[in-house]
Scaffold this motif. Structure first.
Motif, PDB file in Angstrom:
ATOM      1  N   ILE A 173       0.847  -1.198   0.000  1.00 25.56           N
ATOM      2  CA  ILE A 173       0.000   0.000   0.000  1.00 25.56           C
ATOM      3  C   ILE A 173       0.881   1.245   0.000  1.00 25.56           C
ATOM      4  N   ASP A 174       0.504   2.212  -0.812  1.00 23.89           N
ATOM      5  CA  ASP A 174       1.284   3.445  -0.921  1.00 23.89           C
ATOM      6  C   ASP A 174       1.178   4.248   0.374  1.00 23.89           C
ATOM      7  N   SER A 175       2.306   4.781   0.806  1.00 21.31           N
ATOM      8  CA  SER A 175       2.332   5.494   2.092  1.00 21.31           C
ATOM      9  C   SER A 175       1.498   6.780   2.065  1.00 21.31           C
ATOM     10  N   SER A 176       1.127   7.266   0.865  1.00 22.05           N
ATOM     11  CA  SER A 176       0.341   8.514   0.792  1.00 22.05           C
ATOM     12  C   SER A 176      -1.070   8.348   1.370  1.00 22.05           C
ATOM     13  N   VAL A 177      -1.545   7.095   1.520  1.00 20.86           N
ATOM     14  CA  VAL A 177      -2.900   6.894   2.080  1.00 20.86           C
ATOM     15  C   VAL A 177      -2.831   6.373   3.520  1.00 20.86           C
ATOM     16  N   LEU A 178      -1.621   6.399   4.111  1.00 24.08           N
ATOM     17  CA  LEU A 178      -1.444   5.917   5.486  1.00 24.08           C
ATOM     18  C   LEU A 178      -0.835   7.022   6.344  1.00 24.08           C
ATOM     19  N   GLN A 179      -1.267   7.106   7.599  1.00 20.50           N
ATOM     20  CA  GLN A 179      -0.625   8.030   8.546  1.00 20.50           C
ATOM     21  C   GLN A 179      -0.424   7.310   9.873  1.00 20.50           C
ATOM     22  N   TYR A 180       0.814   7.332  10.345  1.00 24.34           N
ATOM     23  CA  TYR A 180       1.123   6.720  11.635  1.00 24.34           C
ATOM     24  C   TYR A 180       0.574   7.607  12.741  1.00 24.34           C
ATOM     25  N   LEU A 181      -0.264   7.027  13.579  1.00 22.13           N
ATOM     26  CA  LEU A 181      -0.879   7.807  14.658  1.00 22.13           C
ATOM     27  C   LEU A 181      -1.003   6.926  15.905  1.00 22.13           C
ATOM     28  N   PRO A 182       0.020   6.971  16.773  1.00 21.29           N
ATOM     29  CA  PRO A 182      -0.034   6.142  17.981  1.00 21.29           C
ATOM     30  C   PRO A 182      -0.985   6.752  19.016  1.00 21.29           C
ATOM     31  N   PHE A 183      -1.026   6.185  20.217  1.00 22.30           N
ATOM     32  CA  PHE A 183      -1.742   6.854  21.307  1.00 22.30           C
ATOM     33  C   PHE A 183      -1.078   8.215  21.531  1.00 22.30           C
ATOM     34  N   LEU A 184      -1.851   9.182  21.952  1.00 17.88           N
ATOM     35  CA  LEU A 184      -1.330  10.543  22.099  1.00 17.88           C
ATOM     36  C   LEU A 184      -1.506  11.002  23.535  1.00 17.88           C
ATOM     37  N   VAL A 185      -0.395  11.227  24.225  1.00 17.59           N
ATOM     38  CA  VAL A 185      -0.483  11.670  25.620  1.00 17.59           C
ATOM     39  C   VAL A 185       0.502  12.817  25.860  1.00 17.59           C
ATOM     40  N   ASP A 186       0.281  13.523  26.950  1.00 18.74           N
ATOM     41  CA  ASP A 186       1.172  14.638  27.289  1.00 18.74           C
ATOM     42  C   ASP A 186       2.505  14.097  27.805  1.00 18.74           C
ATOM     43  N   GLU A 187       3.557  14.880  27.570  1.00 16.95           N
ATOM     44  CA  GLU A 187       4.874  14.480  28.073  1.00 16.95           C
ATOM     45  C   GLU A 187       4.876  14.467  29.600  1.00 16.95           C
ATOM     46  N   MET A 188       5.779  13.677  30.172  1.00 18.36           N
ATOM     47  CA  MET A 188       5.872  13.577  31.631  1.00 18.36           C
ATOM     48  C   MET A 188       7.269  13.919  32.106  1.00 18.36           C
ATOM     49  N   ASN A 189       7.335  14.444  33.309  1.00 23.02           N
ATOM     50  CA  ASN A 189       8.608  14.770  33.929  1.00 23.02           C
ATOM     51  C   ASN A 189       8.882  13.733  35.021  1.00 23.02           C
ATOM     52  N   GLU A 190      10.134  13.327  35.175  1.00 24.21           N
ATOM     53  CA  GLU A 190      10.459  12.332  36.223  1.00 24.21           C
ATOM     54  C   GLU A 190      10.025  12.803  37.610  1.00 24.21           C
ATOM     55  N   LYS A 191       9.982  14.133  37.813  1.00 23.85           N
ATOM     56  CA  LYS A 191       9.560  14.665  39.121  1.00 23.85           C
ATOM     57  C   LYS A 191       8.116  14.301  39.445  1.00 23.85           C
ATOM     58  N   GLU A 192       7.327  14.078  38.375  1.00 22.63           N
ATOM     59  CA  GLU A 192       5.919  13.710  38.579  1.00 22.63           C
ATOM     60  C   GLU A 192       5.781  12.362  39.272  1.00 22.63           C
ATOM     61  N   LEU A 193       6.819  11.532  39.173  1.00 22.68           N
ATOM     62  CA  LEU A 193       6.793  10.229  39.846  1.00 22.68           C
ATOM     63  C   LEU A 193       6.683  10.399  41.361  1.00 22.68           C
ATOM     64  N   GLU A 194       7.249  11.515  41.871  1.00 25.44           N
ATOM     65  CA  GLU A 194       7.220  11.757  43.323  1.00 25.44           C
ATOM     66  C   GLU A 194       5.801  11.983  43.845  1.00 25.44           C
ATOM     67  N   LYS A 195       4.898  12.410  42.954  1.00 22.21           N
ATOM     68  CA  LYS A 195       3.500  12.653  43.377  1.00 22.21           C
ATOM     69  C   LYS A 195       2.693  11.349  43.381  1.00 22.21           C
ATOM     70  N   LEU A 196       3.227  10.320  42.747  1.00 26.83           N
ATOM     71  CA  LEU A 196       2.515   9.041  42.654  1.00 26.83           C
ATOM     72  C   LEU A 196       2.833   8.166  43.863  1.00 26.83           C
ATOM     73  N   PRO A 197       1.978   7.169  44.172  1.00 25.33           N
ATOM     74  CA  PRO A 197       2.292   6.266  45.291  1.00 25.33           C
ATOM     75  C   PRO A 197       3.680   5.642  45.129  1.00 25.33           C
ATOM     76  N   SER A 198       4.399   5.539  46.236  1.00 24.05           N
ATOM     77  CA  SER A 198       5.771   5.001  46.204  1.00 24.05           C
ATOM     78  C   SER A 198       5.744   3.466  46.149  1.00 24.05           C
ATOM     79  N   PHE A 199       6.910   2.889  45.976  1.00 19.73           N
ATOM     80  CA  PHE A 199       7.080   1.424  45.966  1.00 19.73           C
ATOM     81  C   PHE A 199       6.412   0.797  47.191  1.00 19.73           C
TER      82      PHE A 199
END
Length: 414
Positions: A173-199
């Motif tokens: 199939i010609d790529s002109s009729v296809l578009q790659y579109l994965p799930f779309l989410v906002d970027e995350m910062n490692e600091k945000e892990l601190e707000k989540l429940p810990s181990f």
């Protein structure tokens, strides 16, 4: 201000973002189109469900439509959308010819969700206890229908790079009729892990997935029969909570308090469940597309154990946020290690953030999506001229679909 454009989405079902990744993806698409000044009508022949979102809360007009009925022709002519998005190829088969006949200038988009032919062919190979081959796709009846649908549309959204390669290399199939579109989410910062429940604040293994989806039900059976007995023997105090919408009686009967194998059914809030879990288990043996549950785990800072199929096309060449194992003994061993070793667990969390930020950037893919649509709106004639196979299929196969539909409609009136 730019004039709003009308978008009609024809859904296979009404969106249920709490029940499936497909529902979440549909809501992601709706938000992108709305941010870009599209006025959206969502139509579906499906029955209402208790768990569907209230589309009016999102400023989307809801419309129930009928299969094999000329009432749809009246509706779409009146609406006169600039763009029509079909949710899965079965919907394009039903309504595509009506759209092209009544609104020939409307841009026709297809959201494949995942390649159904790939999922079906893998499932068959699995049930027949043999290795899946790409040539299996060429004899798959669903493939003939799905590829025809992709060709008839102006553009198809493909969720997985692996599936993009299959469409280009196996089906040519010609790529002109296809578009790659994965799930779309906002970027995350490692600091945000601190707000989540810990181990230490988290406990239990969790699997989550809609039971109506065959790969999910098969995963639960595999966990119950092969993987959990190994984990349970080596780590007797371990508990696995299995969540999912629409559990069958068969599924509910797998509940076993003594062995810590707990069937919980629908999760009121999937994100909350995943955030409280220490490790997600997803030993998926067949399927296609991207696994929404594994991306959600990354967003919740929850490491996961999965298989090659589970992680397929999800993490570029970056380290997985946990481990990928296909052998049940190794899977169980690594799952226990991930659960008990805080250092490995924290490193896995960070790997998840890196994957999100590299592979699922909402801003990047959303702007590409809108740029391509604007280009199609301005150059649809040229685009269609170069999609000769699509024009040919519009001409021939839709004639047969059209007359079959008209025959059913006439029969229903008698």
């Amino acid at each position: 201000m730019e004039q709003s454009k009308k978008l009609l989405i024809i859904g296979f079902v009404w969106p249920e973002p709490n029940s499936s990744a497909a529902g979440s993806r549909m809501m992601q698409l709706i938000s992108i189109f709305q941010e870009n000044n599209f006025e959206i009508t969502f139509a579906s022949p499906a029955m209402d469900s208790d768990f569907m979102v209230d589309l009016s809360e999102f400023g989307v007009t809801k419309k129930t439509i009928e299969l094999n009925s000329s009432t749809f022709d009246v509706f779409i002519k009146e609406l006169n959308p600039a763009v029509v998005l079909f949710d899965r190829f079965m919907i394009e088969e039903q309504f595509g010819w009506r759209v092209s006949e009544n609104c020939p200038d409307a841009i026709r988009l297809l959201d494949t969700e995942d390649l159904h032919c790939l999922r079906t062919a893998r499932q068959k190979a699995f049930k027949e206890n043999r290795t899946f081959q790409f040539t299996d796709l060429l004899s798959e009846e669903v493939a003939k229908r799905e590829i025809a649908s992709i060709l008839r549309c102006d553009l198809s959204y493909i969720i997985s790079e692996f599936e993009m390669e299959i469409l280009k290399n196996v089906f040519k199939i010609d790529s002109s009729v296809l578009q790659y579109l994965p799930f779309l989410v906002d970027e995350m910062n490692e600091k945000e892990l601190e707000k989540l429940p810990s181990f230490k604040e988290r406990n239990n293994f969790v699997f989550i997935g809609n039971f109506l989806h065959e790969p999910n039900w098969n995963t639960v059976q595999y966990l119950n029969e092969e993987i959990w007995p190994i984990i349970n023997t080596q780590f007797p105090e371990a508990v696995l909570e299995v969540y999912g919408a629409y559990p069958s009686q068969k599924a509910l009967q797998l509940h076993n308090d003594k062995k810590g194998f707990l069937i919980k059914g629908r999760a009121e809030n999937a994100g909350e469940v995943v955030q409280k879990a220490r490790v997600i288990l997803a030993p998926i043996r067949f399927g296609a597309g991207l696994k929404g549950k594994l991306l959600e785990a990354m967003q919740c800072g929850t490491p996961s154990m999965t298989t090659t199929i589970g992680s397929e096309a999800m993490h570029a060449n970056l380290p997985w946020n946990g481990f990928v194992e296909n052998n049940p003994q190794e899977f169980a061993k690594k799952a226990i290690e991930l659960y008990q070793n805080e250092n490995i667990w924290k490193e896995s969390q960070k790997s998840g953030i890196a994957i999100i930020n590299q592979c699922y950037k909402k801003n990047k893919y959303a702007s590409e999506l809108i740029a391509v649509i604007n280009n199609l709106l301005q150059n649809s004639e040229t685009h269609r001229l170069h999609n000769f196979m699509g024009s040919l299929l519009q001409h021939h196969t839709l004639k047969s679909t059209k007359y079959m539909s008209k025959w059913i409609e006439a029969k229903n009136k008698n």
